[in-house]
Design a protein around this motif. Structure first.
Motif, PDB file in Angstrom:
ATOM      1  N   ASP A  14      17.366 -12.796  29.256  1.00  0.00           N
ATOM      2  CA  ASP A  14      18.153 -14.017  29.090  1.00  0.00           C
ATOM      3  C   ASP A  14      17.425 -15.174  29.788  1.00  0.00           C
ATOM      4  OD1 ASP A  14      20.105 -15.847  28.595  1.00  0.00           O
ATOM      5  OD2 ASP A  14      21.626 -14.923  29.882  1.00  0.00           O
ATOM      6  N   SER A  15      16.335 -15.600  29.177  1.00  0.00           N
ATOM      7  CA  SER A  15      15.406 -16.519  29.844  1.00  0.00           C
ATOM      8  C   SER A  15      15.505 -17.962  29.364  1.00  0.00           C
ATOM      9  CB  SER A  15      13.966 -16.017  29.644  1.00  0.00           C
ATOM     10  OG  SER A  15      13.700 -15.778  28.280  1.00  0.00           O
ATOM     11  N   PHE A  16      16.531 -18.303  28.584  1.00  0.00           N
ATOM     12  CA  PHE A  16      16.620 -19.647  28.014  1.00  0.00           C
ATOM     13  C   PHE A  16      16.559 -20.729  29.088  1.00  0.00           C
ATOM     14  CE2 PHE A  16      19.049 -23.382  26.749  1.00  0.00           C
ATOM     15  CZ  PHE A  16      18.450 -23.719  25.535  1.00  0.00           C
ATOM     16  N   ASN A  17      17.407 -20.619  30.098  1.00  0.00           N
ATOM     17  CA  ASN A  17      17.461 -21.670  31.118  1.00  0.00           C
ATOM     18  C   ASN A  17      16.142 -21.818  31.862  1.00  0.00           C
ATOM     19  OD1 ASN A  17      20.090 -22.093  30.393  1.00  0.00           O
ATOM     20  ND2 ASN A  17      20.977 -21.549  32.373  1.00  0.00           N
ATOM     21  N   VAL A  18      15.520 -20.703  32.191  1.00  0.00           N
ATOM     22  CA  VAL A  18      14.240 -20.760  32.907  1.00  0.00           C
ATOM     23  C   VAL A  18      13.165 -21.398  32.038  1.00  0.00           C
ATOM     24  CG1 VAL A  18      12.364 -19.329  33.832  1.00  0.00           C
ATOM     25  CG2 VAL A  18      14.726 -18.895  34.525  1.00  0.00           C
ATOM     26  N   ILE A  19      13.160 -21.058  30.763  1.00  0.00           N
ATOM     27  CA  ILE A  19      12.145 -21.644  29.879  1.00  0.00           C
ATOM     28  C   ILE A  19      12.356 -23.144  29.719  1.00  0.00           C
ATOM     29  CG2 ILE A  19      11.428 -21.737  27.442  1.00  0.00           C
ATOM     30  CD1 ILE A  19      11.332 -18.720  27.447  1.00  0.00           C
ATOM     31  N   LYS A  71       2.376 -18.447  33.207  1.00  0.00           N
ATOM     32  CA  LYS A  71       2.016 -18.336  34.628  1.00  0.00           C
ATOM     33  C   LYS A  71       3.166 -18.796  35.521  1.00  0.00           C
ATOM     34  CE  LYS A  71      -2.924 -18.831  33.724  1.00  0.00           C
ATOM     35  NZ  LYS A  71      -4.140 -19.683  33.862  1.00  0.00           N
ATOM     36  N   ILE A  72       3.835 -19.875  35.119  1.00  0.00           N
ATOM     37  CA  ILE A  72       4.957 -20.364  35.918  1.00  0.00           C
ATOM     38  C   ILE A  72       6.119 -19.380  35.842  1.00  0.00           C
ATOM     39  CG2 ILE A  72       6.652 -22.216  36.169  1.00  0.00           C
ATOM     40  CD1 ILE A  72       4.505 -24.137  35.089  1.00  0.00           C
ATOM     41  N   MET A  73       6.310 -18.752  34.679  1.00  0.00           N
ATOM     42  CA  MET A  73       7.400 -17.790  34.558  1.00  0.00           C
ATOM     43  C   MET A  73       7.205 -16.617  35.510  1.00  0.00           C
ATOM     44  SD  MET A  73       9.093 -15.881  31.273  1.00  0.00           S
ATOM     45  CE  MET A  73       9.980 -17.320  30.721  1.00  0.00           C
ATOM     46  N   ALA A  74       5.964 -16.243  35.772  1.00  0.00           N
ATOM     47  CA  ALA A  74       5.714 -15.169  36.741  1.00  0.00           C
ATOM     48  C   ALA A  74       6.324 -15.525  38.091  1.00  0.00           C
ATOM     49  CB  ALA A  74       4.213 -14.927  36.869  1.00  0.00           C
ATOM     50  N   LYS A  79      14.611 -14.999  38.495  1.00  0.00           N
ATOM     51  CA  LYS A  79      15.806 -15.749  38.097  1.00  0.00           C
ATOM     52  C   LYS A  79      16.393 -15.258  36.774  1.00  0.00           C
ATOM     53  CE  LYS A  79      14.143 -20.205  39.960  1.00  0.00           C
ATOM     54  NZ  LYS A  79      13.860 -21.612  39.553  1.00  0.00           N
ATOM     55  N   ILE A  80      15.647 -14.428  36.075  1.00  0.00           N
ATOM     56  CA  ILE A  80      16.025 -14.091  34.691  1.00  0.00           C
ATOM     57  C   ILE A  80      16.795 -12.783  34.640  1.00  0.00           C
ATOM     58  CG2 ILE A  80      15.123 -13.583  32.390  1.00  0.00           C
ATOM     59  CD1 ILE A  80      12.665 -15.277  33.115  1.00  0.00           C
ATOM     60  N   PRO A  81      18.021 -12.813  34.115  1.00  0.00           N
ATOM     61  CA  PRO A  81      18.783 -11.567  33.989  1.00  0.00           C
ATOM     62  C   PRO A  81      18.470 -10.846  32.680  1.00  0.00           C
ATOM     63  CG  PRO A  81      20.179 -13.429  33.419  1.00  0.00           C
ATOM     64  CD  PRO A  81      18.830 -14.002  33.797  1.00  0.00           C
ATOM     65  N   LEU A  82      18.786  -9.569  32.667  1.00  0.00           N
ATOM     66  CA  LEU A  82      18.755  -8.787  31.437  1.00  0.00           C
ATOM     67  C   LEU A  82      19.943  -9.186  30.571  1.00  0.00           C
ATOM     68  CD1 LEU A  82      17.500  -6.167  30.010  1.00  0.00           C
ATOM     69  CD2 LEU A  82      19.363  -4.923  31.152  1.00  0.00           C
ATOM     70  N   ILE A  83      19.729  -9.260  29.256  1.00  0.00           N
ATOM     71  CA  ILE A  83      20.870  -9.439  28.357  1.00  0.00           C
ATOM     72  C   ILE A  83      21.837  -8.279  28.591  1.00  0.00           C
ATOM     73  CG2 ILE A  83      21.638  -9.488  25.954  1.00  0.00           C
ATOM     74  CD1 ILE A  83      20.150 -12.026  26.647  1.00  0.00           C
ATOM     75  N   LYS A  84      23.073  -8.602  28.885  1.00  0.00           N
ATOM     76  CA  LYS A  84      24.057  -7.577  29.237  1.00  0.00           C
ATOM     77  C   LYS A  84      24.230  -6.576  28.097  1.00  0.00           C
ATOM     78  CE  LYS A  84      28.715  -6.998  31.086  1.00  0.00           C
ATOM     79  NZ  LYS A  84      29.978  -7.693  31.497  1.00  0.00           N
ATOM     80  N   SER A 107       3.618 -13.084  28.624  1.00  0.00           N
ATOM     81  CA  SER A 107       2.478 -12.265  29.028  1.00  0.00           C
ATOM     82  C   SER A 107       2.893 -10.808  29.189  1.00  0.00           C
ATOM     83  CB  SER A 107       1.896 -12.781  30.343  1.00  0.00           C
ATOM     84  OG  SER A 107       2.761 -12.487  31.422  1.00  0.00           O
ATOM     85  N   LYS A 108       1.953  -9.914  28.962  1.00  0.00           N
ATOM     86  CA  LYS A 108       2.215  -8.487  29.148  1.00  0.00           C
ATOM     87  C   LYS A 108       2.641  -8.210  30.590  1.00  0.00           C
ATOM     88  CE  LYS A 108       0.161  -3.902  28.556  1.00  0.00           C
ATOM     89  NZ  LYS A 108      -1.000  -3.129  28.044  1.00  0.00           N
ATOM     90  N   ALA A 109       1.992  -8.873  31.541  1.00  0.00           N
ATOM     91  CA  ALA A 109       2.314  -8.659  32.955  1.00  0.00           C
ATOM     92  C   ALA A 109       3.754  -9.054  33.260  1.00  0.00           C
ATOM     93  CB  ALA A 109       1.352  -9.448  33.834  1.00  0.00           C
ATOM     94  N   ASN A 110       4.209 -10.185  32.694  1.00  0.00           N
ATOM     95  CA  ASN A 110       5.592 -10.616  32.931  1.00  0.00           C
ATOM     96  C   ASN A 110       6.586  -9.619  32.352  1.00  0.00           C
ATOM     97  OD1 ASN A 110       4.864 -12.940  34.285  1.00  0.00           O
ATOM     98  ND2 ASN A 110       5.161 -14.294  32.528  1.00  0.00           N
TER      99      ASN A 110
END
Length: 216
Positions: A14-19, A71-74, A79-84, A107-110
């Motif tokens: 659930d990364s909308f807000n972070v993106i 890179k910033i998302m790393a 802050k990012i939750p799993l979709i419930k 990224s694969k790492a993220n």
């Protein structure tokens, strides 16, 4: 072997807000300064091309923004939750002997770190990350080749118009999920194989796609 390939951002995470926060940090577009319901609804009803046009971001800048954004998302991954409910979906699919994969523009790492932190990494056979925004079909095709998967043994799950387009290019069933980046109304216009609005519907939707594959 039957396989389910998942998109990541908006489908699992659930990364909308972070993106949106990252996009504001990189572009300083005032439209992104305040994450609110009106902004979310406006972006959800637009394709990626329409959003870029709204924000006046030329296409030549997209690769740089995507690379910096990963890179910033790393930094902000915590802050990012799993979709419930998605953890239960993965559990049921593995119990039903599906092989699970991820294909993502992140990224694969993220993706690997996120899944590990949520104790979900063991469900997945392989993670394909760093995919270009419009290279999903190519990445899925490569995944199919590397894992000896045929069109009639794979189902793709994603939350954006570009996910539906990629699946159609490969002639594979696509389940569009209505809890991610694009609205159900926008997704429906592109005629996915199945459209769901809750993770609780996903396992049954995958069974429905199996019937579609048998009939085609």
């Amino acid at each position: 072997m039957n396989a389910v390939v998942f998109d990541f951002d908006g489908t699992i995470a659930d990364s909308f807000n972070v993106i949106v926060e990252i996009a504001y940090e990189l572009t300083k577009r005032e439209q992104l300064a305040d994450i609110n319901h009106a902004l979310e609804m406006r972006l959800n009803h637009q394709s990626l091309n329409q959003t870029a046009k709204l924000l006046k971001i030329p296409r030549w800048q997209w690769p740089w923004l995507l690379n910096r954004g990963r890179k910033i998302m790393a930094r902000d991954l915590h802050k990012i939750p799993l979709i419930k409910g998605m953890d239960e979906v993965f559990k049921q699919l593995k119990a039903n002997h599906y092989e699970l994969f991820v294909v993502s523009s992140n990224s694969k790492a993220n993706v690997e770190r996120f899944l590990a932190e949520k104790e979900l990494a063991g469900y997945f056979q392989n993670i394909s990350g760093g995919v270009g925004l419009f290279d999903k079909s190519r990445a899925i095709k490569r995944l199919m080749r590397d894992n000896k998967l045929k069109n009639d043994s794979i189902i793709y799950v994603g939350d954006e118009v570009r996910d539906i387009v990629a699946a159609k290019q490969l002639n594979i069933p696509c389940i569009a999920v209505g809890w991610g980046y694009n609205s159900e109304a926008l997704l429906a216009r592109y005629s996915p194989t199945v459209l769901v609005n809750s993770p609780t519907q996903l396992v049954d939707a995958i069974s429905e796609c199996e019937k579609y594959k048998s009939a085609s």
